[in-house]
Enzyme design. Structure first.
Site, short mmCIF file in Angstrom:
data_model
loop_
_atom_site.label_atom_id
_atom_site.label_comp_id
_atom_site.label_asym_id
_atom_site.label_seq_id
_atom_site.Cartn_x
_atom_site.Cartn_y
_atom_site.Cartn_z
N ASP A 10 -33.77 -91.94 10.97
CA ASP A 10 -35.08 -91.44 11.40
C ASP A 10 -35.63 -90.61 10.22
OD1 ASP A 10 -37.24 -90.64 13.12
OD2 ASP A 10 -36.24 -88.73 13.45
N SER A 11 -36.86 -90.15 10.37
CA SER A 11 -37.42 -89.27 9.34
C SER A 11 -36.71 -87.91 9.31
CB SER A 11 -38.91 -89.06 9.60
OG SER A 11 -39.08 -88.44 10.86
N TYR A 42 -43.06 -89.05 8.91
CA TYR A 42 -43.47 -90.44 8.66
C TYR A 42 -44.86 -90.72 9.27
CZ TYR A 42 -38.84 -92.28 7.12
OH TYR A 42 -37.68 -92.58 6.44
N GLY A 43 -45.15 -90.01 10.36
CA GLY A 43 -46.31 -90.36 11.19
C GLY A 43 -47.64 -90.39 10.47
N CYS A 73 -36.60 -94.46 15.22
CA CYS A 73 -37.91 -93.89 14.89
C CYS A 73 -38.98 -94.89 15.30
CB CYS A 73 -37.95 -93.65 13.38
SG CYS A 73 -39.57 -93.16 12.77
N GLU A 151 -38.97 -79.84 13.95
CA GLU A 151 -37.98 -79.72 12.87
C GLU A 151 -37.73 -78.26 12.50
OE1 GLU A 151 -36.40 -82.13 10.56
OE2 GLU A 151 -36.86 -83.70 12.01
N CYS A 183 -42.15 -90.86 20.50
CA CYS A 183 -41.63 -90.41 19.21
C CYS A 183 -40.26 -89.82 19.51
CB CYS A 183 -42.56 -89.35 18.62
SG CYS A 183 -41.84 -88.47 17.20
N THR A 184 -39.26 -90.19 18.70
CA THR A 184 -37.89 -89.78 19.04
C THR A 184 -37.67 -88.27 18.88
OG1 THR A 184 -37.19 -90.40 16.81
CG2 THR A 184 -36.82 -92.01 18.57
N HIS A 185 -38.60 -87.59 18.23
CA HIS A 185 -38.47 -86.12 18.17
C HIS A 185 -38.77 -85.48 19.54
CE1 HIS A 185 -38.48 -86.51 13.80
NE2 HIS A 185 -38.19 -85.22 13.72
N1 DGL Z 1 -39.23 -89.53 15.05
C1 DGL Z 1 -40.14 -90.44 14.50
C2 DGL Z 1 -40.83 -91.33 15.50
O1 DGL Z 1 -40.20 -91.68 16.48
C3 DGL Z 1 -40.91 -90.02 13.28
C4 DGL Z 1 -41.82 -88.87 13.40
C5 DGL Z 1 -42.43 -88.50 12.08
O2 DGL Z 1 -41.69 -88.31 11.13
O3 DGL Z 1 -43.66 -88.39 12.03
O4 DGL Z 1 -41.94 -91.73 15.35
#
Ligand code: DGL
Length: 262
Positions: A10-11, A42-43, A73, A151, A183-185
């Site tokens: 993931d990011s 990443y978004g 991600c 984060e 989003c996995t976060h």
């Molecule tokens: N956790 C990621 C996702 O599911 C990336 C979030 C990011 O880095 O913007 O999209």
């Protein structure tokens, strides 16, 4: 090959929500996790950059002999998974917002998707909306800035709570009774999201289906590890000081965290 590891990336720390489900469902498996914190988030990044990062990370994981890779991600799945599958021959499992389950559960017939800009602007999401949005209103909320706040790790930060109000409350005002964590976060702050959403709203987190799909694909290829092993290795490309703390908190592990320069 069965004792070869499974790579997960993931990011940043978001993919730990998927890591947790995989280690729970497949406790024998050896897992390698890469958080690309040098390039987070990443978004808001370009397709080219995310595709390049995903390619570099997968090449690294394959140099460690991974037998399968989980793109933990939504953003990287949306932008890069087709290319990854074309370039690498191991099973590559991705993640997408749980739009279908949400349309099956909603009673108000309004659902809200919380995700990054990259995921919501991608073709994959457009296809999901087209497939499942016929008689259901699918609202989407780009959550700019939320990943960085997660984060940073301070759940009492006023700015984090302000962002959650800005992102969640308008969806409720439009009648959403089901929210998708796209989003996995976001599963990492599910209790806070649930607090602002209130008890009547269902919150969907797709990490269990991803772990199930990984198991299915490994079973299909007779790649499951039968004997006990369960060795976990963690890498980050950047310098997030919270990373180790998150692994302890989310997974109950005392990890050795390596730095990765790719
Ligand atoms: N956790 C990621 C996702 O599911 C990336 C979030 C990011 O880095 O913007 O999209």
């Amino acid at each position: 090959m069965n004792n070869h590891p499974i790579g997960i990336f993931d990011s940043g720390i978001g993919g730990l929500s998927i890591f947790g489900q995989i280690s729970y469902l497949l406790p024998n498996e050896n897992l390698i996790y890469v958080g690309d914190t040098a390039f987070l988030p990443y978004g808001t990044k370009s397709r080219d950059l995310i595709q390049d990062r995903a390619h570099k990370i997968c090449s690294y994981l394959l140099s460690k002999h991974c037998k399968a890779i989980v793109v933990a991600c939504n953003t990287a799945t949306s932008v890069a998974i087709q290319k990854l599958r074309a370039n690498f021959s191991v099973p590559i499992i991705g993640i997408e917002p749980a739009v279908k389950p949400a349309t099956q559960q909603t009673r108000s017939r309004v659902i809200g998707i919380l995700a990054t800009e990259g995921t919501l602007e991608g073709e994959k999401f457009a296809t999901l909306k087209q497939r499942f949005g016929n008689d259901i209103t699918i609202l989407h909320q780009p959550c700019t800035g939320l990943v960085e706040m997660i984060e940073a790790g301070d759940l009492n930060d006023k700015k984090l709570h302000e962002l959650l109000k800005i992102f969640v409350l308008p969806l409720l005002e439009c009648g959403a009774d089901t929210l998708v964590l796209g989003c996995t976060h976001f599963p990492l702050i599910k209790p806070l999201i649930a607090y602002y959403a209130g008890p009547k709203v269902t919150i969907l987190d797709p990490s269990i289906p991803v772990a199930n799909e990984l198991k299915r694909q490994l079973e299909l290829k007779s790649l499951l590890l039968k004997e006990e092993s369960g060795m976990y290795t963690f890498f980050q490309t950047g310098t997030n000081e919270q990373f180790e703390k998150f692994i302890c908190k989310e997974l109950g592990l005392e990890p050795i965290l390596y730095s990765l320069n790719i």
